[in-house]
Design a protein around this motif. Sequence first.
Motif, PDB file in Angstrom:
ATOM      1  N   PRO A 214       0.854  -1.238   0.003  1.00 27.92           N
ATOM      2  CA  PRO A 214       0.026  -0.039  -0.045  1.00 27.92           C
ATOM      3  C   PRO A 214       0.834   1.181   0.068  1.00 27.92           C
ATOM      4  CG  PRO A 214      -0.674  -1.683   1.727  1.00 27.92           C
ATOM      5  CD  PRO A 214       0.819  -2.097   1.193  1.00 27.92           C
ATOM      6  N   ILE A 215       0.584   2.336  -0.985  1.00 23.40           N
ATOM      7  CA  ILE A 215       1.351   3.418  -0.761  1.00 23.40           C
ATOM      8  C   ILE A 215       0.473   4.384  -0.200  1.00 23.40           C
ATOM      9  CG2 ILE A 215       2.309   5.079  -2.570  1.00 23.40           C
ATOM     10  CD1 ILE A 215       3.254   2.846  -4.377  1.00 23.40           C
ATOM     11  N   VAL A 216       0.931   5.006   0.891  1.00 21.47           N
ATOM     12  CA  VAL A 216       0.076   6.039   1.660  1.00 21.47           C
ATOM     13  C   VAL A 216       0.788   7.303   1.826  1.00 21.47           C
ATOM     14  CG1 VAL A 216      -1.017   5.755   3.865  1.00 21.47           C
ATOM     15  CG2 VAL A 216       0.279   3.849   3.080  1.00 21.47           C
TER      16      VAL A 216
ATOM     17  N   ILE B 236       4.078  -1.389   4.180  1.00 20.60           N
ATOM     18  CA  ILE B 236       3.790   0.059   3.611  1.00 20.60           C
ATOM     19  C   ILE B 236       4.912   0.909   2.785  1.00 20.60           C
ATOM     20  CG2 ILE B 236       1.760   0.535   5.139  1.00 20.60           C
ATOM     21  CD1 ILE B 236       3.575   2.739   6.363  1.00 20.60           C
ATOM     22  N   GLU B 237       4.488   1.692   1.815  1.00 25.31           N
ATOM     23  CA  GLU B 237       5.368   2.801   1.541  1.00 25.31           C
ATOM     24  C   GLU B 237       4.656   4.023   1.915  1.00 25.31           C
ATOM     25  OE1 GLU B 237       6.534   2.670  -2.989  1.00 25.31           O
ATOM     26  OE2 GLU B 237       6.442   4.810  -2.685  1.00 25.31           O
ATOM     27  N   LEU B 238       5.494   4.816   2.605  1.00 29.06           N
ATOM     28  CA  LEU B 238       4.705   6.074   3.114  1.00 29.06           C
ATOM     29  C   LEU B 238       5.475   7.269   2.342  1.00 29.06           C
ATOM     30  CD1 LEU B 238       4.059   6.770   6.904  1.00 29.06           C
ATOM     31  CD2 LEU B 238       4.544   8.540   5.069  1.00 29.06           C
TER      32      LEU B 238
ATOM     33  N   LEU C  28       7.081  10.630   0.926  1.00 22.37           N
ATOM     34  CA  LEU C  28       7.484  11.965   1.370  1.00 22.37           C
ATOM     35  C   LEU C  28       6.776  13.256   0.577  1.00 22.37           C
ATOM     36  CD1 LEU C  28      11.402  11.159   1.619  1.00 22.37           C
ATOM     37  CD2 LEU C  28       9.709  11.783   3.362  1.00 22.37           C
ATOM     38  N   ARG C  29       5.544  13.299   0.577  1.00 23.81           N
ATOM     39  CA  ARG C  29       4.584  14.153  -0.025  1.00 23.81           C
ATOM     40  C   ARG C  29       4.140  15.172   0.799  1.00 23.81           C
ATOM     41  NH1 ARG C  29       2.173  10.240  -4.597  1.00 23.81           N
ATOM     42  NH2 ARG C  29       3.840   8.910  -4.936  1.00 23.81           N
ATOM     43  N   THR C  30       4.155  14.988   2.279  1.00 19.49           N
ATOM     44  CA  THR C  30       3.565  15.800   3.179  1.00 19.49           C
ATOM     45  C   THR C  30       4.553  16.219   4.145  1.00 19.49           C
ATOM     46  OG1 THR C  30       2.787  14.006   4.625  1.00 19.49           O
ATOM     47  CG2 THR C  30       1.093  14.884   2.822  1.00 19.49           C
TER      48      THR C  30
ATOM     49  N   ALA D 101      13.568  -2.856  -9.381  1.00 20.61           N
ATOM     50  CA  ALA D 101      13.152  -1.756  -9.590  1.00 20.61           C
ATOM     51  C   ALA D 101      11.642  -1.607  -9.614  1.00 20.61           C
ATOM     52  CB  ALA D 101      13.609  -0.933 -11.173  1.00 20.61           C
ATOM     53  N   LYS D 102      11.258  -0.238  -9.158  1.00 25.25           N
ATOM     54  CA  LYS D 102      10.010   0.085  -9.357  1.00 25.25           C
ATOM     55  C   LYS D 102       9.766   0.495 -10.750  1.00 25.25           C
ATOM     56  CE  LYS D 102       6.792   3.742  -7.476  1.00 25.25           C
ATOM     57  NZ  LYS D 102       6.333   4.334  -6.348  1.00 25.25           N
ATOM     58  N   LEU D 103       8.627  -0.220 -11.377  1.00 29.76           N
ATOM     59  CA  LEU D 103       8.268   0.040 -12.628  1.00 29.76           C
ATOM     60  C   LEU D 103       7.044   1.144 -12.398  1.00 29.76           C
ATOM     61  CD1 LEU D 103       8.733  -0.484 -15.948  1.00 29.76           C
ATOM     62  CD2 LEU D 103       6.702  -1.947 -15.639  1.00 29.76           C
ATOM     63  N   PHE D 104       7.402   2.450 -12.888  1.00 31.29           N
ATOM     64  CA  PHE D 104       6.689   3.536 -12.585  1.00 31.29           C
ATOM     65  C   PHE D 104       6.448   4.666 -13.734  1.00 31.29           C
ATOM     66  CE2 PHE D 104       5.348   8.044 -10.936  1.00 31.29           C
ATOM     67  CZ  PHE D 104       4.336   7.626 -10.330  1.00 31.29           C
ATOM     68  N   PRO D 105       5.193   5.127 -14.119  1.00 28.88           N
ATOM     69  CA  PRO D 105       3.716   4.860 -13.762  1.00 28.88           C
ATOM     70  C   PRO D 105       3.417   3.374 -14.584  1.00 28.88           C
ATOM     71  CG  PRO D 105       3.918   6.522 -15.359  1.00 28.88           C
ATOM     72  CD  PRO D 105       5.455   6.112 -15.083  1.00 28.88           C
TER      73      PRO D 105
ATOM     74  N   PRO E 105       5.705  -3.142 -10.288  1.00 26.68           N
ATOM     75  CA  PRO E 105       5.183  -1.947 -10.997  1.00 26.68           C
ATOM     76  C   PRO E 105       4.065  -1.304  -9.983  1.00 26.68           C
ATOM     77  CG  PRO E 105       4.229  -4.476 -11.261  1.00 26.68           C
ATOM     78  CD  PRO E 105       5.358  -4.606 -10.346  1.00 26.68           C
ATOM     79  N   THR E 106       3.868  -0.100 -10.253  1.00 29.28           N
ATOM     80  CA  THR E 106       3.254   0.930  -9.376  1.00 29.28           C
ATOM     81  C   THR E 106       2.624   1.973 -10.242  1.00 29.28           C
ATOM     82  OG1 THR E 106       4.347   0.149  -7.478  1.00 29.28           O
ATOM     83  CG2 THR E 106       3.203   2.314  -7.449  1.00 29.28           C
ATOM     84  N   GLY E 107       1.343   2.212  -9.955  1.00 34.55           N
ATOM     85  CA  GLY E 107       1.021   3.683 -10.668  1.00 34.55           C
ATOM     86  C   GLY E 107      -0.300   3.086 -11.663  1.00 34.55           C
ATOM     87  N   GLY E 108      -1.633   3.647 -11.079  1.00 30.82           N
ATOM     88  CA  GLY E 108      -2.562   3.114 -11.660  1.00 30.82           C
ATOM     89  C   GLY E 108      -3.085   1.740 -11.708  1.00 30.82           C
ATOM     90  N   ILE E 109      -2.644   1.066 -10.859  1.00 34.14           N
ATOM     91  CA  ILE E 109      -3.022  -0.330 -10.628  1.00 34.14           C
ATOM     92  C   ILE E 109      -4.276  -0.399  -9.684  1.00 34.14           C
ATOM     93  CG2 ILE E 109      -2.499  -2.669  -9.701  1.00 34.14           C
ATOM     94  CD1 ILE E 109       0.440  -2.126 -10.734  1.00 34.14           C
ATOM     95  N   ASN E 110      -5.088  -1.189  -9.739  1.00 30.91           N
ATOM     96  CA  ASN E 110      -6.489  -1.229  -8.968  1.00 30.91           C
ATOM     97  C   ASN E 110      -6.756  -2.764  -8.516  1.00 30.91           C
ATOM     98  OD1 ASN E 110      -7.978  -2.035 -10.940  1.00 30.91           O
ATOM     99  ND2 ASN E 110      -8.083  -0.059 -11.752  1.00 30.91           N
TER     100      ASN E 110
ATOM    101  N   GLY F 291       2.774  -2.399  -6.105  1.00 27.66           N
ATOM    102  CA  GLY F 291       2.249  -1.114  -5.177  1.00 27.66           C
ATOM    103  C   GLY F 291       1.135  -0.260  -5.823  1.00 27.66           C
ATOM    104  N   GLY F 292       0.346   0.204  -4.859  1.00 26.86           N
ATOM    105  CA  GLY F 292      -0.862   1.165  -5.207  1.00 26.86           C
ATOM    106  C   GLY F 292      -1.464   1.471  -3.953  1.00 26.86           C
ATOM    107  N   SER F 293      -2.266   2.687  -4.174  1.00 27.21           N
ATOM    108  CA  SER F 293      -3.058   3.242  -3.103  1.00 27.21           C
ATOM    109  C   SER F 293      -4.363   3.011  -3.069  1.00 27.21           C
ATOM    110  CB  SER F 293      -2.936   4.927  -3.354  1.00 27.21           C
ATOM    111  OG  SER F 293      -3.327   5.318  -4.645  1.00 27.21           O
ATOM    112  N   TRP F 294      -4.886   1.912  -3.822  1.00 23.30           N
ATOM    113  CA  TRP F 294      -6.204   1.664  -3.685  1.00 23.30           C
ATOM    114  C   TRP F 294      -6.809   1.287  -2.353  1.00 23.30           C
ATOM    115  CZ3 TRP F 294      -3.065  -2.094  -5.872  1.00 23.30           C
ATOM    116  CH2 TRP F 294      -3.390  -3.687  -5.295  1.00 23.30           C
TER     117      TRP F 294
HETATM  118  C1  3PG Z   1       3.231   6.123  -6.314  1.00 16.93           C
HETATM  119  O1  3PG Z   1       3.577   6.868  -5.712  1.00 16.93           O
HETATM  120  O2  3PG Z   1       3.972   5.205  -6.823  1.00 16.93           O
HETATM  121  C2  3PG Z   1       1.910   6.379  -7.063  1.00 16.93           C
HETATM  122  O3  3PG Z   1       1.338   7.551  -6.428  1.00 16.93           O
HETATM  123  C3  3PG Z   1       1.007   5.113  -6.604  1.00 16.93           C
HETATM  124  O4  3PG Z   1       0.090   5.008  -7.648  1.00 16.93           O
HETATM  125  P1  3PG Z   1      -1.560   5.155  -7.528  1.00 16.93           P
HETATM  126  O5  3PG Z   1      -1.858   6.116  -6.708  1.00 16.93           O
HETATM  127  O6  3PG Z   1      -1.962   5.305  -9.002  1.00 16.93           O
HETATM  128  O7  3PG Z   1      -1.622   3.422  -6.875  1.00 16.93           O
END
Ligand code: 3PG
Length: 227
Positions: free
Chosen positions: A27-29, A52-54, A56-58, A140-144, A168-173, A190-193
């Motif tokens: 989970p990317i939080v 988790i992956e927390l 550094l955006r806040t 490696a993290k495959l992003f996005p 792989p991370t970014g846009g996965i649900n 990885g994902g924030s869903w």
């Molecule tokens: C990240 O930091 O890797 C992304 O913001 C996570 O992508 P997602 O929100 O599309 O799952």
Amino acid sequence: MNSDTSSPLYQRQQRALWLLRAAGILPIVTVDSIAQARAMAEALLRGGLRSIELTLRTPIALAAMAALKREFPELIVGAGTVLTRDQIAAAEQAGVDFLVTPGVSAGMLLPLAECPLPVVPGAATPSELLSLIEHGFCIAKLFPAAAIGGIAMLKALHGPLPALMLCPTGGINETDAAGYLAQPNVACIGGSWMVPRAWLQAGEWEKVSASAARARAMIDAARALAS
Ligand code: 3PG
């Protein structure tokens, strides 16, 4: 590929691989307060997720990492969105278990290779991945991920780069996660869903727990299929 198995970077990359495989789904939080970070950690642990992956955006992110490492010894905490040398040092200071970056600038290659923590560097193209391999990385993290081709991209990369393991991370649900998990070059996704910011801000911890439990079931099913 880094063939010197006694090199410190090789050892740290093996540890990164182990951590990602142990997570299965990461989970990317992004949190706005330490109280929110605590409640999020409790909800994820209740659902059966321990990593988790927390990001550094806040402004509170580093303090939240330190608090989680102090208060939840069973939780594996990665620092995400690591963009600068200063952030490498600050995350290390906060006591995190590993670092994740969305990509790697030329100036960050060496600092990340020399960082004493396990690192999962980000990349989006074969050339970026080759540059990471040349510098001794094998994960490696495959992003996005979804935006650059998703599962088709992973399948295409597996031919020329069979030893490279990816997160792989970014846009996965939740709907397509199992398809990603089944790829032979995927160590973890990885994902924030499981932890959308709106749920965290509204205190919807039951939703976080339920989503984490569904992710846990998906990881267990993928492992059962693979064994
Ligand atoms: C990240 O930091 O890797 C992304 O913001 C996570 O992508 P997602 O929100 O599309 O799952």
